[in-house]
Motif scaffolding. Structure first.
Motif, PDB file in Angstrom:
ATOM      1  N   VAL A  46      22.291  -2.522  66.803  1.00  0.00           N
ATOM      2  CA  VAL A  46      21.177  -3.146  65.994  1.00  0.00           C
ATOM      3  C   VAL A  46      21.083  -4.873  66.421  1.00  0.00           C
ATOM      4  CG1 VAL A  46      20.626  -3.768  63.763  1.00  0.00           C
ATOM      5  CG2 VAL A  46      21.744  -1.687  63.911  1.00  0.00           C
ATOM      6  N   GLU A  49      19.434  -4.917  69.816  1.00  0.00           N
ATOM      7  CA  GLU A  49      17.995  -4.610  69.855  1.00  0.00           C
ATOM      8  C   GLU A  49      17.322  -5.996  69.281  1.00  0.00           C
ATOM      9  OE1 GLU A  49      16.464  -2.349  70.949  1.00  0.00           O
ATOM     10  OE2 GLU A  49      17.169  -0.401  70.582  1.00  0.00           O
ATOM     11  N   VAL A  50      17.792  -6.590  68.528  1.00  0.00           N
ATOM     12  CA  VAL A  50      17.298  -7.963  67.994  1.00  0.00           C
ATOM     13  C   VAL A  50      17.178  -9.101  69.248  1.00  0.00           C
ATOM     14  CG1 VAL A  50      17.278  -9.878  66.324  1.00  0.00           C
ATOM     15  CG2 VAL A  50      17.882  -7.538  65.641  1.00  0.00           C
ATOM     16  N   LEU A 270      14.569  -2.699  62.510  1.00  0.00           N
ATOM     17  CA  LEU A 270      14.584  -4.045  62.460  1.00  0.00           C
ATOM     18  C   LEU A 270      14.024  -4.540  60.941  1.00  0.00           C
ATOM     19  CD1 LEU A 270      13.498  -5.332  66.135  1.00  0.00           C
ATOM     20  CD2 LEU A 270      15.926  -4.777  65.135  1.00  0.00           C
ATOM     21  N   GLU A 448       7.885  -6.053  68.167  1.00  0.00           N
ATOM     22  CA  GLU A 448       8.590  -7.188  68.142  1.00  0.00           C
ATOM     23  C   GLU A 448       8.474  -8.225  67.109  1.00  0.00           C
ATOM     24  OE1 GLU A 448       7.982  -7.665  73.205  1.00  0.00           O
ATOM     25  OE2 GLU A 448       6.594  -8.578  71.740  1.00  0.00           O
ATOM     26  N   SER A 450       9.005  -7.888  63.994  1.00  0.00           N
ATOM     27  CA  SER A 450      10.103  -8.008  63.188  1.00  0.00           C
ATOM     28  C   SER A 450      11.293  -9.200  63.337  1.00  0.00           C
ATOM     29  CB  SER A 450      10.695  -6.452  62.974  1.00  0.00           C
ATOM     30  OG  SER A 450      11.289  -6.304  64.228  1.00  0.00           O
ATOM     31  N   THR A 451      11.347  -9.331  64.771  1.00  0.00           N
ATOM     32  CA  THR A 451      12.489 -10.267  65.096  1.00  0.00           C
ATOM     33  C   THR A 451      12.085 -11.741  64.798  1.00  0.00           C
ATOM     34  OG1 THR A 451      11.525 -10.600  67.443  1.00  0.00           O
ATOM     35  CG2 THR A 451      12.990  -8.737  67.024  1.00  0.00           C
ATOM     36  N   ILE A 454      13.302 -11.940  61.111  1.00  0.00           N
ATOM     37  CA  ILE A 454      14.505 -12.033  61.093  1.00  0.00           C
ATOM     38  C   ILE A 454      15.007 -13.547  61.300  1.00  0.00           C
ATOM     39  CG2 ILE A 454      16.854 -11.453  62.117  1.00  0.00           C
ATOM     40  CD1 ILE A 454      15.307  -8.551  62.561  1.00  0.00           C
ATOM     41  N   THR A 480      22.005  -0.664  58.223  1.00  0.00           N
ATOM     42  CA  THR A 480      20.607  -0.635  58.904  1.00  0.00           C
ATOM     43  C   THR A 480      20.788   0.464  59.912  1.00  0.00           C
ATOM     44  OG1 THR A 480      20.163  -2.956  58.695  1.00  0.00           O
ATOM     45  CG2 THR A 480      19.234  -1.670  60.383  1.00  0.00           C
TER      46      THR A 480
END
Length: 630
Positions: A46, A49-50, A270, A448, A450-451, A454, A480
Motif C-alpha cells: 500500500v 503504491e502511494v 488509496l 493518481e 488520491s495520492t 493523502i 486498507t
C-alpha cells in the motif's frame, strides 16, 4: 463396575478436550505466524503504491519528465496488493457476504453455515489453483514494455495468493469448528460439487437454461446461505464453464486477472487509506464541529448536520464505512442528549449513506469508469448535484419529524464560536475541492489524485491539526489492504462471470429485450431503477455494476440516455438497495458503527427511504441534474 466405566468416560472426555485444545492452540499459532507473513508485505505494498504514483505526478507535472515505468510498476504491485489483501480479508472473515437469512437461524445452524461458507471458498480456491499456476507460467513469454521483465512477475500473484488463501482457510475452518464439524462442512460442499460434476452430461443439453441454473439459482443459493459473494460468483462461473462448455478453466483466471488489474482501480486502496487518514487526523471531526455550531440551535439541527457532514466527508474518503465511522461518534452522543431516538439515528445515518453514493471520489464511480469506459472526471462532476437533491428530501423528513422539538435547553453558538470553528475546519472543507480541481486541471489522473489527497491530509494532520498517531499507521495500512482485497476479488470474480454471460449470448438477448420494452426511455429507466435496487440489496454496488454495467450501458446509449445521467440513476438505486433493510448490508454496517440494534431502525427508516425514492425519481426525470455542469 459402573463407576469404573464412568471414570473411563471422564478420562476419555478429558483426552478429547486436551487434544482439541492442542489443535486449537496450534491453529492459533499458525494463524498468527501467517498473519505476520502476509500483513507486513501487504502494508508495504500500500505504501509503495502511494510513493510510486506520487512520483509519477511529481515527475510529470512538476519536473515535466514523465516516468514511463511508473504506471507499469504500480500495476505489477497492484495485483500483488489485491491478492495479499484478499488473503488478509479471508483470514479476518471480512469478505463481503449476506448474512441476513443465516443470521436468523439457531446458533448451531449459524455456526454450521459459517463453516460451509469457508469450505465453499476453499473449494473454489482448490479448483482454480492449478489453472492460476498455468496462467502465470504462460505469462513468462510476455515481456512488459517499460520495465522489460517477464509478465509472470505480476501474474504469479494469482497462484501465490490463492495458495495462501487455501492455507488460511484451512486454519480458519479447523480453528472455528473443530475436526468433526470442519470435515462435515468439507464433505457437504464436496458432495454438492460431485453431484454437479456427475450431472455434466445433462447440463450440456440444456443450452441457455444453464444460465438460470448456475447464475440465478446457484449464485442465489450460495449468497443467501452466506457464502462470500466473490466465491459465490467464482464457483458458479467455474461450474458453468467446466460442465457446459469446452473452454479451459485457465480462461476464468485470465478474466479475473483482467478485472482486478485495471489501472483505474488503483484508486480503490488509496481512497480507502485516505478515508482512514481523514478520521485519524481529526479533519472529519473539525468539519462536523463547524456544522454543529452553525445549525445546532435549529429544530432537528444536528440531523441536518449529519446530512451535511456525510456529504462533505463522502467527498473525501470514498468509503461508506469510513464516512459513517467518522461522523456518527462525533454527533450521536449530543443527539441522544437532545432526545433523539436510537432507531431514528441509525435510520438517518443509513439514509445519508445511500444519499452520498454519487459524491466523488466514490469507489462505485471509479468502478463504473473502469468497466464501462465513462469518463471519471465527468462522473466526479456529475455526482455532486444528485446527492443534493436527495439530501433536500431527507431534510424535509427531518423538518417534519422534529418540527415540535424542545430547544429550551440548547445554547446557540456565538458568531465568534462559529467563525473560529469555520477557520479550524477550513483545511478539511477545502480537501474535496483540492481533489476535484487536481483532476479537472489535469494535474493528476483519477487514479493518481488520491495520492495528492493523502499528502494534503498528512501535512494537515502534522502541521495544522497536530494529530497524527504514528502507531495507528501500520494497522491502517493493513486495514486498507484487507478492504481493497475484498473489493477487488469481487470485481475479478464478477468480471469472469460477466464474460461467461456475454459468451453465452445472454447480453445480446438482454439488449433486445430491453430495447423492445414499451414506453422507450421511461420504461427502460424505471426497469433499471427497480433492478438495481434489488441488485444493490443482494450483491452490493460493485459486483452489480461489474456484472451488468457492460451489458446495460450500451443499451442506455442506444435509447438516448446520457451515460453520466444513467450512472447517477443506477448508483442511487443501488445505494437505496444497499442501505434498505432487511437485506441491505449497508444498513447493518450502520447499526454496527452506531451500536444500535437493527430492529430499532426498521420503522423510522421507511420515511427516509420514501424521500430517497422520490429524490431518485426526480434525478431520473431531470437529466440536467446529472449532466448540467459537464
Amino acid at each position: 463396575m459402573a463407576a469404573t466405566h464412568g471414570g473411563a468416560n471422564v478420562h476419555a472426555q478429558e483426552q478429547v478436550e486436551t487434544l482439541a485444545g492442542s489443535r486449537s492452540g496450534l491453529a492459533f499459532r499458525l494463524e498468527k505466524g501467517l498473519s505476520l507473513l502476509i500483513e507486513v508485505p501487504a502494508a508495504l505494498l500500500v505504501l509503495a503504491e502511494v510513493v510510486v504514483l506520487m512520483m509519477g505526478v511529481i515527475w510529470r507535472y512538476g519536473l515535466h519528465q514523465p516516468l514511463i515505468w511508473s504506471d507499469e510498476l504500480a500495476g505489477i504491485l497492484f495485483l500483488w496488493l489485491a491478492m495479499l489483501g484478499s488473503v488478509v480479508a479471508f483470514q479476518r472473515g471480512e469478505h463481503m457476504r449476506m448474512t441476513a437469512i443465516v443470521g436468523g437461524l439457531q446458533p448451531k445452524w449459524q455456526a454450521f453455515f459459517d463453516l460451509v461458507a469457508i469450505a465453499a471458498a476453499l473449494a473454489f480456491l482448490a479448483l482454480v489453483v492449478e489453472p492460476a499456476y498455468e496462467f502465470a507460467a504462460e505469462e513468462v513469454w510476455v515481456t512488459t514494455p517499460a520495465l522489460e521483465i517477464p509478465n509472470s512477475w505480476r501474474a504469479s500473484a494469482l497462484p501465490v495468493g490463492i495458495l495462501l488463501m487455501m492455507i488460511t482457510g484451512l486454519i480458519r475452518l479447523f480453528k472455528t469448528g473443530g475436526l468433526r464439524h470442519a470435515l462435515t462442512a468439507l464433505v457437504s460442499v464436496a458432495a454438492v460439487i460431485g453431484v454437479v460434476a456427475l450431472l455434466a452430461p445433462l447440463f450440456s443439453g440444456l443450452g441457455n437454461w444453464n444460465l438460470l441454473l448456475f447464475f440465478v439459482f446457484g449464485v442465489g443459493a450460495m449468497v443467501f446461505l452466506g457464502v462470500p459473494i466473490a466465491f459465490s460468483f467464482g464457483l458458479a462461473t467455474f461450474g458453468y464453464i467446466v460442465t457446459t462448455t469446452t473452454t479451459p478453466a485457465m480462461v476464468i483466471v485470465g478474466r479475473m486477472d483482467e478485472g482486478m488489474s485495471h489501472i483505474i482501480l488503483l484508486a480503490v486502496p488509496l481512497f480507502v487509506l485516505l478515508g482512514l487518514l481523514i478520521e485519524m487526523t481529526g479533519m472529519a471531526r473539525a468539519m462536523v464541529g463547524f456544522l454543529a455550531n452553525l445549525l445546532g440551535h435549529v429544530r432537528g439541527g444536528l440531523s441536518y448536520v449529519l446530512i451535511g457532514a456525510m456529504y462533505l466527508v463522502s467527498g473525501i474518503s470514498g468509503s461508506k464505512a469510513a464516512d459513517m465511522a467518522a461522523v456518527a461518534p462525533a454527533l450521536f452522543p449530543e443527539m441522544r442528549q437532545r432526545g433523539a431516538k436510537p432507531g431514528d439515528l441509525v435510520a438517518l445515518l443509513s439514509a445519508t449513506g445511500a444519499q452520498t453514493e454519487t459524491i466523488p471520489p466514490s469507489i462505485v464511480l471509479i468502478t463504473i469508469g473502469s468497466v464501462t469506459g465513462v469518463s471519471i472526471a465527468a462522473l466526479f462532476t456529475g455526482g455532486l448535484l444528485p446527492a443534493v437533491v436527495l439530501g433536500i428530501g431527507l431534510a424535509f423528513v427531518v423538518w417534519w419529524r422534529y418540527r415540535n422539538e424542545d430547544l429550551s435547553n440548547v445554547r446557540r453558538a456565538s458568531w465568534r464560536e462559529i467563525g473560529v470553528s469555520f477557520i479550524v475546519a477550513l483545511p478539511a472543507i477545502a480537501l474535496p475541492f483540492v481533489i476535484r480541481a487536481a483532476v479537472i486541471e489535469g494535474i493528476a489522473t483519477a487514479t493518481e489524485v488520491s495520492t495528492i489527497g493523502i499528502a494534503y491530509t498528512v501535512v494537515a494532520g502534522l502541521l495544522i491539526y497536530r494529530r497524527f498517531d504514528w502507531k495507528r499507521l501500520y494497522p491502517m495500512l493493513v486495514d486498507t489492504a484487507a478492504l481493497s482485497g475484498a473489493i477487488l476479488l469481487i470485481i475479478g470474480a464478477a468480471t469472469a462471470m460477466a464474460w461467461a454471460l456475454t459468451q453465452s449470448g445472454f447480453s445480446s438477448t438482454l439488449a433486445e429485450v430491453m430495447k423492445s420494452l414499451p414506453g422507450g426511455t421511461i420504461t427502460f429507466m424505471a426497469v433499471s431503477i427497480m433492478a438495481f435496487i434489488i441488485l444493490g440489496s443482494v450483491l452490493e454496488g460493485i459486483p452489480a455494476i461489474v456484472l451488468f454495467g457492460p451489458l446495460l450501458f450500451p443499451i442506455a446509449r442506444d435509447v438516448g440516455v446520457h451515460e453520466v445521467h444513467y450512472s447517477m440513476v443506477v448508483i442511487l438505486a443501488m445505494g437505496i438497495g444497499l442501505f434498505a433493510p432487511p437485506f441491505g448490508v449497508g444498513y447493518y454496517a450502520a447499526c454496527a458503527i452506531s451500536r444500535i440494534k437493527p430492529d430499532e431502525g426498521m420503522k423510522p427508516i421507511i420515511g427516509y427511504m420514501l424521500a430517497m425514492f422520490v429524490g431518485l425519481a426526480v434525478v431520473a426525470a431531470v437529466p440536467w441534474i446529472s449532466v448540467g455542469f459537464l
